[in-house]
Design an enzyme around this catalytic site. Structure first.
Site, PDB file in Angstrom:
ATOM      1  N   ASN A  10      -0.524   9.891  17.282  1.00 11.69           N
ATOM      2  CA  ASN A  10      -0.054  10.712  16.788  1.00 11.69           C
ATOM      3  C   ASN A  10      -0.384  11.907  18.038  1.00 11.69           C
ATOM      4  O   ASN A  10      -1.531  12.092  18.327  1.00 11.69           O
ATOM      5  CB  ASN A  10      -0.829  10.808  15.478  1.00 11.69           C
ATOM      6  CG  ASN A  10      -1.143  12.392  14.467  1.00 11.69           C
ATOM      7  OD1 ASN A  10      -0.522  13.204  15.171  1.00 11.69           O
ATOM      8  ND2 ASN A  10      -2.010  13.248  14.487  1.00 11.69           N
ATOM      9  N   TRP A  11       0.321  12.480  17.789  1.00 18.97           N
ATOM     10  CA  TRP A  11       0.357  13.426  19.206  1.00 18.97           C
ATOM     11  C   TRP A  11       0.250  14.569  19.112  1.00 18.97           C
ATOM     12  O   TRP A  11      -0.450  15.493  19.839  1.00 18.97           O
ATOM     13  CB  TRP A  11       1.420  13.293  20.199  1.00 18.97           C
ATOM     14  CG  TRP A  11       2.215  12.562  20.565  1.00 18.97           C
ATOM     15  CD1 TRP A  11       1.831  10.700  20.642  1.00 18.97           C
ATOM     16  CD2 TRP A  11       2.685  12.269  22.082  1.00 18.97           C
ATOM     17  NE1 TRP A  11       2.582  10.145  21.231  1.00 18.97           N
ATOM     18  CE2 TRP A  11       3.539  10.681  21.689  1.00 18.97           C
ATOM     19  CE3 TRP A  11       4.623  13.211  22.276  1.00 18.97           C
ATOM     20  CZ2 TRP A  11       4.517  10.788  23.047  1.00 18.97           C
ATOM     21  CZ3 TRP A  11       5.830  12.568  22.976  1.00 18.97           C
ATOM     22  CH2 TRP A  11       5.359  11.526  23.066  1.00 18.97           C
ATOM     23  N   LYS A  12      -0.446  14.868  17.053  1.00 24.54           N
ATOM     24  CA  LYS A  12      -1.139  16.409  17.318  1.00 24.54           C
ATOM     25  C   LYS A  12      -0.123  17.421  17.413  1.00 24.54           C
ATOM     26  O   LYS A  12       0.941  17.487  17.686  1.00 24.54           O
ATOM     27  CB  LYS A  12      -2.732  16.372  16.840  1.00 24.54           C
ATOM     28  CG  LYS A  12      -2.721  14.685  17.037  1.00 24.54           C
ATOM     29  CD  LYS A  12      -4.224  15.131  16.894  1.00 24.54           C
ATOM     30  CE  LYS A  12      -5.281  13.664  15.502  1.00 24.54           C
ATOM     31  NZ  LYS A  12      -6.699  13.652  15.929  1.00 24.54           N
ATOM     32  N   HIS A  96      -2.364  13.231   6.163  1.00 25.59           N
ATOM     33  CA  HIS A  96      -3.743  13.733   7.608  1.00 25.59           C
ATOM     34  C   HIS A  96      -4.951  14.278   7.542  1.00 25.59           C
ATOM     35  O   HIS A  96      -4.871  15.138   6.977  1.00 25.59           O
ATOM     36  CB  HIS A  96      -3.089  13.645   8.866  1.00 25.59           C
ATOM     37  CG  HIS A  96      -3.821  13.123  10.225  1.00 25.59           C
ATOM     38  ND1 HIS A  96      -4.576  14.082  10.212  1.00 25.59           N
ATOM     39  CD2 HIS A  96      -3.569  12.281  11.292  1.00 25.59           C
ATOM     40  CE1 HIS A  96      -5.273  13.626  11.491  1.00 25.59           C
ATOM     41  NE2 HIS A  96      -4.738  12.809  11.800  1.00 25.59           N
ATOM     42  N   GLU A  98      -6.518  16.482   8.861  1.00 25.64           N
ATOM     43  CA  GLU A  98      -6.036  17.742   9.474  1.00 25.64           C
ATOM     44  C   GLU A  98      -5.500  18.478   8.819  1.00 25.64           C
ATOM     45  O   GLU A  98      -5.729  19.448   8.269  1.00 25.64           O
ATOM     46  CB  GLU A  98      -5.691  17.364  11.421  1.00 25.64           C
ATOM     47  CG  GLU A  98      -6.781  17.246  11.937  1.00 25.64           C
ATOM     48  CD  GLU A  98      -6.735  16.751  12.949  1.00 25.64           C
ATOM     49  OE1 GLU A  98      -5.311  16.896  13.976  1.00 25.64           O
ATOM     50  OE2 GLU A  98      -7.174  15.201  13.608  1.00 25.64           O
ATOM     51  N   GLU A 168      -8.752   6.477   8.556  1.00 25.53           N
ATOM     52  CA  GLU A 168      -9.029   7.563   9.654  1.00 25.53           C
ATOM     53  C   GLU A 168      -9.887   8.507   9.108  1.00 25.53           C
ATOM     54  O   GLU A 168     -10.310   9.205   8.572  1.00 25.53           O
ATOM     55  CB  GLU A 168      -8.231   8.384  10.225  1.00 25.53           C
ATOM     56  CG  GLU A 168      -6.661   7.832  10.590  1.00 25.53           C
ATOM     57  CD  GLU A 168      -6.116   8.433  11.088  1.00 25.53           C
ATOM     58  OE1 GLU A 168      -6.012   8.000  12.093  1.00 25.53           O
ATOM     59  OE2 GLU A 168      -6.074  10.118  10.496  1.00 25.53           O
ATOM     60  N   GLY A 174     -12.103  12.489  16.738  1.00 24.76           N
ATOM     61  CA  GLY A 174     -11.759  13.590  17.927  1.00 24.76           C
ATOM     62  C   GLY A 174     -12.775  13.675  18.302  1.00 24.76           C
ATOM     63  O   GLY A 174     -13.072  14.888  19.295  1.00 24.76           O
ATOM     64  N   SER A 214     -11.011   7.705  16.634  1.00 25.63           N
ATOM     65  CA  SER A 214     -11.328   7.885  18.706  1.00 25.63           C
ATOM     66  C   SER A 214     -11.087   6.066  19.264  1.00 25.63           C
ATOM     67  O   SER A 214     -11.764   5.928  19.311  1.00 25.63           O
ATOM     68  CB  SER A 214     -12.974   7.811  18.984  1.00 25.63           C
ATOM     69  OG  SER A 214     -12.964   9.367  18.300  1.00 25.63           O
TER      70      SER A 214
HETATM   71  P1  13P Z   1      -8.427  10.316  18.174  1.00 28.63           P
HETATM   72  O1  13P Z   1      -7.599   9.444  18.448  1.00 28.63           O
HETATM   73  O2  13P Z   1      -8.148  12.234  18.718  1.00 28.63           O
HETATM   74  O3  13P Z   1     -10.009  10.478  17.465  1.00 28.63           O
HETATM   75  O4  13P Z   1      -7.167  10.900  17.039  1.00 28.63           O
HETATM   76  C1  13P Z   1      -7.504   9.991  15.902  1.00 28.63           C
HETATM   77  C2  13P Z   1      -6.221  10.955  14.822  1.00 28.63           C
HETATM   78  O5  13P Z   1      -6.812  11.668  14.069  1.00 28.63           O
HETATM   79  C3  13P Z   1      -5.077   9.987  14.935  1.00 28.63           C
HETATM   80  O6  13P Z   1      -4.170  10.443  14.052  1.00 28.63           O
END
Ligand code: 13P
Length: 252
Positions: A10-12, A96, A98, A168, A174, A214
């Site tokens: 997931n590149w966000k 997600h 976020e 997650e 993160g 992470s």
């Molecule tokens: P990180 O791997 O940066 O913690 O992010 C996880 C995530 O939210 C993947 O969707």
């Protein structure tokens, strides 16, 4: 039945079209031989065409990061599942944390988006997970069960069978703080038990459960060796081709 590992990046909100293309070039080269796992990447919407074009015939699938529940209409800034499918996406991430915490997606919105993903012919990756306060209060399993119950309510069996669920924990996203393999396995076993209690045996046997939060090249093997962890949803470590490749390698 053994489930095929599934690693998704997931590149966000990272990698505009030019940088996304450069990363896709590297991924195509490094992942040429990744037959042991399914692999997908989820670039920002604006970078989808470049990445989809670059990864054609690479075996690496492309995912949207989100979708709007409707097909089309006056929804400024939104993108529908049908648009993602037309662009060439195979998967879409739904729910997600976020999106839930920063953009107001409720459990009901997530349920509507999940249905929209199937309507558009996309394979959804449904994200669930508890906050640190919820875990500290001993509510982690209940929170995740509640998220699953609303998202999956009334979903036909053939669609449930195509689902990927990403656990997650919000406190691990993160933060550099990963759930231990034992903590993650405990929740994944709980999710599989939740499925077992409600669906025929083929569902818990088939549905893939990813861990996200992470995940790095150094902790991936420990997580992926757990019996109920079938893959990973990787954020930060998916932005570098080498670390993503190493995570994919740890899966197979
Ligand atoms: P990180 O791997 O940066 O913690 O992010 C996880 C995530 O939210 C993947 O969707």
């Amino acid at each position: 039945m053994s489930r095929r590992p599934f690693i998704a990046g997931n590149w966000k909100m990272n990698k505009g079209p030019r940088d996304a293309d450069a990363l896709a070039v590297e991924l195509k080269r490094l992942l040429a031989d990744h037959a042991a796992a399914d692999v997908a990447v989820a670039p920002p919407f604006v970078s989808l065409p470049a990445v989809i074009a670059r990864l054609q015939h690479s075996g690496v699938a492309v995912a949207g990061q989100d979708l709007h529940p409707e097909v089309s209409g006056a929804f400024t800034g939104a993108v529908s599942g049908e648009m993602l499918a037309q662009a060439g996406c195979r998967y879409v991430i739904v729910g997600h944390s976020e999106r839930r915490s920063l953009f107001g997606d409720t459990d009901a919105t997530v349920a509507a988006k999940l249905r929209a993903a199937y309507r558009a012919g996309l394979l959804p990756i449904l994200c669930v997970g508890e906050t640190l306060a919820q875990r500290d209060a001993g509510q982690a399993q209940d929170i995740v069960a509640g998220q699953l119950a609303t998202a999956l309510a009334g979903l036909p069996l053939d669609q449930v069978l195509q689902l990927t669920i990403a656990y997650e924990p919000v406190w691990a996203i993160g933060t550099g703080r990963t759930a231990s393999p034992a903590q993650a396995q405990e929740m994944h076993a709980g999710i599989r038990a939740w499925l077992s209690a409600r669906y025929p045996r083929e569902v818990p046997a088939t549905v893939r459960l990813q861990y996200g939060g992470s995940v790095t090249a150094s902790n991936a093997a420990g997580l992926l060796s757990q019996p109920d962890i079938d893959g990973a949803l990787v954020g930060g470590a998916s932005l570098t081709a080498e670390s993503f490749r190493d995570i994919v390698a740890a899966a197979g």
